[in-house]
Design a protein around this motif. Structure first.
Motif, PDB file in Angstrom:
ATOM      1  N   HIS A  89     -33.903   7.327 -22.226  1.00 46.89           N
ATOM      2  CA  HIS A  89     -32.685   6.487 -22.575  1.00 46.89           C
ATOM      3  C   HIS A  89     -32.481   6.274 -23.825  1.00 46.89           C
ATOM      4  O   HIS A  89     -31.276   6.131 -24.369  1.00 46.89           O
ATOM      5  CB  HIS A  89     -32.792   5.056 -21.950  1.00 46.89           C
ATOM      6  CG  HIS A  89     -32.780   5.280 -20.286  1.00 46.89           C
ATOM      7  ND1 HIS A  89     -31.926   5.868 -19.538  1.00 46.89           N
ATOM      8  CD2 HIS A  89     -34.065   4.709 -19.771  1.00 46.89           C
ATOM      9  CE1 HIS A  89     -32.508   5.498 -18.219  1.00 46.89           C
ATOM     10  NE2 HIS A  89     -33.662   5.010 -18.361  1.00 46.89           N
ATOM     11  N   GLY A 142     -27.748   2.234 -26.849  1.00 46.31           N
ATOM     12  CA  GLY A 142     -27.742   2.207 -25.314  1.00 46.31           C
ATOM     13  C   GLY A 142     -26.382   1.738 -24.631  1.00 46.31           C
ATOM     14  O   GLY A 142     -25.717   1.242 -25.436  1.00 46.31           O
ATOM     15  N   ASN A 143     -26.217   2.177 -23.525  1.00 46.09           N
ATOM     16  CA  ASN A 143     -24.945   1.953 -22.955  1.00 46.09           C
ATOM     17  C   ASN A 143     -23.638   2.512 -23.446  1.00 46.09           C
ATOM     18  O   ASN A 143     -22.528   2.121 -23.255  1.00 46.09           O
ATOM     19  CB  ASN A 143     -24.557   0.534 -22.516  1.00 46.09           C
ATOM     20  CG  ASN A 143     -25.793  -0.171 -21.881  1.00 46.09           C
ATOM     21  OD1 ASN A 143     -26.287   0.500 -20.869  1.00 46.09           O
ATOM     22  ND2 ASN A 143     -26.387  -1.306 -22.197  1.00 46.09           N
ATOM     23  N   ASN A 146     -19.866   6.708 -21.807  1.00 48.36           N
ATOM     24  CA  ASN A 146     -18.796   6.312 -21.079  1.00 48.36           C
ATOM     25  C   ASN A 146     -18.412   4.751 -21.274  1.00 48.36           C
ATOM     26  O   ASN A 146     -17.822   4.124 -20.424  1.00 48.36           O
ATOM     27  CB  ASN A 146     -18.958   6.245 -19.436  1.00 48.36           C
ATOM     28  CG  ASN A 146     -19.070   7.790 -18.839  1.00 48.36           C
ATOM     29  OD1 ASN A 146     -18.300   8.781 -19.467  1.00 48.36           O
ATOM     30  ND2 ASN A 146     -20.040   8.269 -18.096  1.00 48.36           N
ATOM     31  N   SER A 147     -18.725   4.465 -22.351  1.00 47.32           N
ATOM     32  CA  SER A 147     -18.301   2.896 -22.941  1.00 47.32           C
ATOM     33  C   SER A 147     -17.029   2.874 -23.137  1.00 47.32           C
ATOM     34  O   SER A 147     -16.285   3.843 -23.108  1.00 47.32           O
ATOM     35  CB  SER A 147     -19.121   2.500 -24.159  1.00 47.32           C
ATOM     36  OG  SER A 147     -18.803   3.620 -25.108  1.00 47.32           O
TER      37      SER A 147
END
Length: 590
Positions: A89, A142-143, A146-147
């Motif tokens: 990740h 991270g994240n 598609n944020s």
């Protein structure tokens, strides 16, 4: 330097719990390989490992490791980096983009304060200040997939692509129209030349006809004179022959009469000779060119002049301004204990996204303000009141001082402002903007615009248009893009657009006084506009054909500053009300 982090991934829990009894979340990785668990004291950027105090100090001493970049425990990544078992990740292996400054180093860090991607050398050399908020990229990425930020950037890219596609189409249409106008110009030149030729031919025919008429008169007079002479010669010759014959034959009576007749004939022809030899109609002619035409041909260098006017792109393309919605985010003070007067902020510029430089006209000073902490970092007193300020480089400012007819340069070192050299200018200088190493300055005594290099040499001076009319009345502020220069003129109640050759290409009129300007990335710009009952901020298109009020009912907005990174607008006011003038208002684009 503040460094944020995240907890170590669960997949490393087993390896972190082995060794000594005490379990540290971030530990020395070289010691851990020998089953010794010690807390991390720092981080080696080159080795990509956390180090205990002993290993950290050894890194400083060992010759092969002496040039490694070390981060102490306050600045080290706050998550464990294990090269042998990469976190799918985090993917530190993706950090393969070279630094544009240090070609052999990879980008691994991000500075929020400067919106900058950094390698380890950049961090060490320029971003270890407490004002810098630096993160290790895997700690904050991270994240991101598609944020909201991803969707926002993609939308802005698509919008920008659309704008440039429309712009390219507009330019093609305008170029075709321009080329068509040039074809028409060439036809008009040929027509004009033909008209000139026809008129010259007519004038030449007039002279030729006059000369032919004179020549015909000369020939007729000559023919008449020759006939007269031949008749006289014949009569005289016959008289002479007769007299000679009578003299030979001794005919005295007849000879006497013939002689007397000859005397009369001679007297009669004497008058004819006098008439023939004194005739004034026979002249010698010379050509005297028309002096007006000669002077015209000598002085004029062309058949005419090519005049220009700007082509306006179609209304339905990139000149359209997207509606902008702002929300008030609060305010911060610009007043300090050193100030003797209430503040008049007449110029503002952003050094970074969180450091603002303000020119305080009333207190004769330049102020450095941390926007995040709402604190004034430094204040530099000047001899006279400054008006406007612009960044020349990352560590240098230029400030106009209208009452000294000069531009003051100011250096920035370790968050401190220091006066450097000055350059004298030709008049009272007000608005200033630095574009690619050139200073664009506007003056109101006399009203003009000048482009000046950093040593004070005037590269261009603009005062009048092609009709020899004054362009400016009371110019206050200036900004620029690669194609245009924009000047707010409170005397003309307008923003005046010029190209870099100093020609006026557009004008946008307002009801009030045009004051502060701030350029946006899309080529449009903000303008602060104030008059009794009208105090607003307008967003005006790059060609000055359209405008939209984006903020209204303000308290006499004056200087403005736009942060493209944070989409934030900073506005000062001059109202003679301390509760307003001592603060800068903050508005964020929704």
């Amino acid at each position: 330097m503040a460094v944020s982090g995240r907890k170590a991934p669960q997949k490393f829990a087993s390896s972190m719990s082995r060794g000594s009894g005490e379990d540290f979340e971030i530990f020395c990785q070289p010691c851990d390989r020998d089953d010794i668990r010690l807390p991390a004291f720092g981080f080696c950027v080159d080795c990509e490992e956390h180090l205990c105090e002993s290993c950290f100090n050894h890194h400083k001493r060992a010759k092969p490791l002496r040039h490694h970049t070390l981060l102490d425990k306050h600045n080290m990544p706050q998550s464990l980096q294990v090269s042998s078992q990469p976190d799918p990740h985090a993917l530190p292996g993706d950090l393969t983009k070279p630094c544009s400054t240090h070609k052999k180093e990879m980008i691994k860090f991000y500075c929020h304060s400067h919106n900058a991607l950094l390698c380890s050398v950049c961090v060490t050399l320029k971003h270890q200040s407490t004002a810098c908020h630096v993160d290790y990229i895997p700690d904050i990425s991270g994240n991101i997939v598609n944020s909201k930020e991803y969707r926002k950037i993609i939308k802005e890219i698509d919008d920008m692509i659309g704008i440039f596609q429309d712009t390219a189409g507009d330019l093609k249409k305008m170029t075709e129209k321009s080329n068509a106008s040039l074809t028409k110009v060439l036809a008009e030149i040929k027509k004009f030349r033909k008209e000139i030729n026809q008129r010259l031919d007519a004038m030449e025919n007039e002279v030729e006809n006059a000369a032919s008429s004179l020549k015909k008169g000369n020939d007729q007079r000559l023919k008449t004179a020759q006939a007269t002479c031949e008749d006289v010669i014949k009569d005289l010759q016959e008289s002479s022959d007769s007299i000679k014959q009578l003299n030979t034959s001794n005919k005295e009576d007849t000879l006497f009469m013939e002689l007397k007749t000859a005397e009369q004939l001679i007297k009669e022809n004497e008058n004819k000779i006098s008439q023939l030899t004194t005739h004034q109609d026979v002249k010698e002619y010379h050509f005297q060119p028309n002096l007006d035409i000669s002077t015209l041909l000598e002085n004029e260098k062309s058949l005419g002049t090519l005049t220009t006017k700007p082509l306006k792109p179609p209304v339905n393309v990139s000149v359209k301004i997207k509606s902008k919605q702002f929300s008030h985010q609060g305010e911060f003070t610009v007043r300090t204990s050193q100030d003797e007067e209430e503040c008049w902020i007449t110029g503002m510029i952003l050094l970074t996204s969180d450091i603002l430089i303000a020119a305080d006209y009333a207190n004769k000073s330049i102020k450095m303000i941390n926007i995040n902490s709402c604190s004034i970092i430094d204040q530099l007193k000047l001899d006279t009141s400054p008006w406007d300020v612009t960044t020349v480089s990352n560590d240098k400012l230029a400030v106009t001082q209208p009452y000294q007819n000069e531009i003051q340069f100011v250096s920035l070192t370790s968050n401190r402002l220091k006066r450097k050299n000055t350059i004298k200018v030709e008049g009272k200088c007000y608005g200033i903007y630095c574009y690619k190493g050139q200073l664009i300055v506007v003056f109101n005594a006399p009203a003009k615009l000048q482009i000046i290099d950093l040593k004070g040499k005037v590269l261009k001076s603009v005062t009048k248009n092609t009709n020899r009319e004054d362009i400016f009345s009371d110019p206050e502020y200036v900004t620029a893009s690669s194609s245009s220069i924009y000047v707010s003129d409170s005397g003309k109640h307008a923003v005046i657009q010029l190209n870099w050759q100093g020609e006026v290409t557009g004008t946008y009129s307002v009801l009030g006084d045009a004051a502060g300007l701030a350029m946006l990335a899309d080529g449009s710009f903000f303008l602060s506009n104030y008059v009794d009952g009208i105090c607003n901020i307008q967003n005006i298109s790059s060609d000055c054909t359209r405008g939209e009020v984006v903020l209204k009912d303000l308290k006499k907005p004056f200087a403005i500053c736009w942060c493209e990174t944070n989409k934030t607008l900073y506005i000062s006011s001059i109202t003679l009300d301390a509760s307003v003038d001592n603060f800068v208002q903050v508005y964020k684009l929704s």
